[in-house]
Design a protein around this motif. Structure first.
Motif, PDB file in Angstrom:
ATOM      1  N   LYS A   1      31.236 -18.049  37.934  1.00  0.00           N
ATOM      2  CA  LYS A   1      30.194 -17.055  37.654  1.00  0.00           C
ATOM      3  C   LYS A   1      30.346 -16.404  36.282  1.00  0.00           C
ATOM      4  CE  LYS A   1      30.325 -13.216  40.013  1.00  0.00           C
ATOM      5  NZ  LYS A   1      30.269 -12.238  41.129  1.00  0.00           N
ATOM      6  N   SER A   2      31.552 -16.447  35.741  1.00  0.00           N
ATOM      7  CA  SER A   2      31.859 -15.669  34.538  1.00  0.00           C
ATOM      8  C   SER A   2      31.252 -16.210  33.246  1.00  0.00           C
ATOM      9  CB  SER A   2      33.380 -15.596  34.350  1.00  0.00           C
ATOM     10  OG  SER A   2      33.892 -16.865  33.941  1.00  0.00           O
ATOM     11  N   GLY A   3      30.985 -17.507  33.203  1.00  0.00           N
ATOM     12  CA  GLY A   3      30.517 -18.106  31.957  1.00  0.00           C
ATOM     13  C   GLY A   3      31.630 -18.373  30.960  1.00  0.00           C
ATOM     14  N   ALA A   4      32.889 -18.180  31.375  1.00  0.00           N
ATOM     15  CA  ALA A   4      34.021 -18.332  30.457  1.00  0.00           C
ATOM     16  C   ALA A   4      34.217 -19.764  29.981  1.00  0.00           C
ATOM     17  CB  ALA A   4      35.301 -17.838  31.134  1.00  0.00           C
ATOM     18  N   LEU A   5      33.677 -20.718  30.720  1.00  0.00           N
ATOM     19  CA  LEU A   5      33.847 -22.123  30.360  1.00  0.00           C
ATOM     20  C   LEU A   5      32.631 -22.687  29.626  1.00  0.00           C
ATOM     21  CD1 LEU A   5      35.511 -23.385  33.663  1.00  0.00           C
ATOM     22  CD2 LEU A   5      36.655 -22.948  31.471  1.00  0.00           C
ATOM     23  N   ALA A   6      31.753 -21.806  29.159  1.00  0.00           N
ATOM     24  CA  ALA A   6      30.573 -22.260  28.405  1.00  0.00           C
ATOM     25  C   ALA A   6      31.030 -23.145  27.251  1.00  0.00           C
ATOM     26  CB  ALA A   6      29.798 -21.060  27.878  1.00  0.00           C
TER      27      ALA A   6
ATOM     28  N   ARG B   1      48.629 -19.671  31.859  1.00  0.00           N
ATOM     29  CA  ARG B   1      48.149 -18.291  32.053  1.00  0.00           C
ATOM     30  C   ARG B   1      47.227 -18.287  33.264  1.00  0.00           C
ATOM     31  NH1 ARG B   1      46.008 -17.146  26.000  1.00  0.00           N
ATOM     32  NH2 ARG B   1      45.379 -19.305  26.255  1.00  0.00           N
ATOM     33  N   PRO B   2      47.152 -17.166  34.000  1.00  0.00           N
ATOM     34  CA  PRO B   2      46.249 -17.105  35.143  1.00  0.00           C
ATOM     35  C   PRO B   2      44.803 -17.307  34.694  1.00  0.00           C
ATOM     36  CG  PRO B   2      47.744 -15.228  35.121  1.00  0.00           C
ATOM     37  CD  PRO B   2      47.907 -15.931  33.806  1.00  0.00           C
ATOM     38  N   LEU B   3      43.991 -17.961  35.526  1.00  0.00           N
ATOM     39  CA  LEU B   3      42.600 -18.231  35.157  1.00  0.00           C
ATOM     40  C   LEU B   3      41.821 -16.952  34.866  1.00  0.00           C
ATOM     41  CD1 LEU B   3      40.474 -17.621  37.731  1.00  0.00           C
ATOM     42  CD2 LEU B   3      41.567 -19.669  38.630  1.00  0.00           C
ATOM     43  N   GLU B   4      42.264 -15.830  35.425  1.00  0.00           N
ATOM     44  CA  GLU B   4      41.575 -14.564  35.172  1.00  0.00           C
ATOM     45  C   GLU B   4      41.601 -14.191  33.682  1.00  0.00           C
ATOM     46  OE1 GLU B   4      42.107 -14.886  39.411  1.00  0.00           O
ATOM     47  OE2 GLU B   4      43.571 -15.146  37.786  1.00  0.00           O
ATOM     48  N   GLN B   5      42.598 -14.698  32.943  1.00  0.00           N
ATOM     49  CA  GLN B   5      42.634 -14.421  31.503  1.00  0.00           C
ATOM     50  C   GLN B   5      41.518 -15.146  30.766  1.00  0.00           C
ATOM     51  OE1 GLN B   5      46.375 -14.415  29.428  1.00  0.00           O
ATOM     52  NE2 GLN B   5      47.460 -13.517  31.162  1.00  0.00           N
ATOM     53  N   LEU B   6      41.039 -16.240  31.328  1.00  0.00           N
ATOM     54  CA  LEU B   6      39.849 -16.889  30.770  1.00  0.00           C
ATOM     55  C   LEU B   6      38.635 -15.984  30.929  1.00  0.00           C
ATOM     56  CD1 LEU B   6      39.789 -20.655  31.861  1.00  0.00           C
ATOM     57  CD2 LEU B   6      39.459 -19.773  29.547  1.00  0.00           C
ATOM     58  N   ILE B   7      38.546 -15.335  32.089  1.00  0.00           N
ATOM     59  CA  ILE B   7      37.383 -14.492  32.400  1.00  0.00           C
ATOM     60  C   ILE B   7      37.363 -13.241  31.517  1.00  0.00           C
ATOM     61  CG2 ILE B   7      36.267 -13.121  34.202  1.00  0.00           C
ATOM     62  CD1 ILE B   7      37.499 -15.098  36.250  1.00  0.00           C
ATOM     63  N   THR B   8      38.529 -12.638  31.352  1.00  0.00           N
ATOM     64  CA  THR B   8      38.592 -11.388  30.595  1.00  0.00           C
ATOM     65  C   THR B   8      38.688 -11.610  29.099  1.00  0.00           C
ATOM     66  OG1 THR B   8      41.009 -11.279  30.813  1.00  0.00           O
ATOM     67  CG2 THR B   8      39.695 -10.186  32.513  1.00  0.00           C
ATOM     68  N   GLY B   9      39.012 -12.851  28.704  1.00  0.00           N
ATOM     69  CA  GLY B   9      39.131 -13.156  27.292  1.00  0.00           C
ATOM     70  C   GLY B   9      40.459 -12.705  26.744  1.00  0.00           C
TER      71      GLY B   9
END
Length: 196
Positions: free
Chosen positions: A39-44, A188-196
């Motif tokens: 949902k985050s769009g972090a992998l755009a 790194r935890p995947l949440e770091q992708l979401i938060t940048g």
């Protein structure tokens, strides 16, 4: 323009000693972490998702691919290190055998695939996939042990569990430039992708 390659390990699973390990599914927590990343769009910018054929990896890869509007390519040789000789092991015993797996990469521990063989296999798969993928970022979805072996190879490091993703059940990533092929950082935890 540089292209990113990311390797993501599946997050937490529902452990069931009665089911073959490769058929384990994600737990509710694992599913929610994947949903948040999707949902985050972090992998755009990711134009292809390549997954191990194991259930837990596919259950991670498919929601991400749907969110990205791209396909999942399944590569059977991206599986986790072959532990079929022992099957499920209680957690404390598993940790001991996993320690020995990393510490003795040329030796089979209790019939497991050797770390050296697993590294050769995962590196060959990743290199072949990168050669076939010409545009956009690339996401590999797989497993902690072979992901660590890939990380060690790309970083020019000897095989060691010191570079493993650590406790917590997975759901970690590392990334690197497709041309330079040197990881920017360790797991790194995947949440770091979401938060940048």
């Amino acid at each position: 323009m540089s292209r990113l390659v990311r390797y993501l390990s599946h997050p937490q699973v529902q452990i069931d000693p009665e089911i073959p390990i490769q058929n384990w599914s994600l737990s509710k927590l694992g599913q929610s972490r994947v949903a948040a990343l999707a949902k985050s769009g972090a992998l755009a910018g990711t134009t292809k998702v390549i997954s191990s054929a194991e259930t837990k990896a596919l259950e991670t890869a498919r929601p991400l691919a749907v969110a990205l509007g791209c396909e999942v390519e399944v590569r059977a040789r991206m599986h986790e290190n072959d532990r079929s000789a022992t099957g499920f092991l209680p957690p404390a015993e598993f940790e001991e055998v996993a320690d020995a797996f990393f510490a003795n990469p040329e030796q089979s521990v209790r019939g497991w695939e050797t770390a050296a063989a697993a590294q050769t296999r995962i590196v060959a798969e990743v290199e072949q996939c990168q050669a076939e993928h010409a545009a956009g970022d690339l996401l590999f979805v797989g497993h902690g042990a072979v992901g660590t072996l890939l990380y060690c190879h790309l970083s020019g490091l000897a095989i060691s569990r010191a570079y493993d993703q650590g406790p917590g059940g997975g759901g970690c990533y590392f990334e690197y430039d497709a041309e330079q092929r040197v990881p920017h950082a360790c797991w790194r935890p995947l949440e770091q992708l979401i938060t940048g």
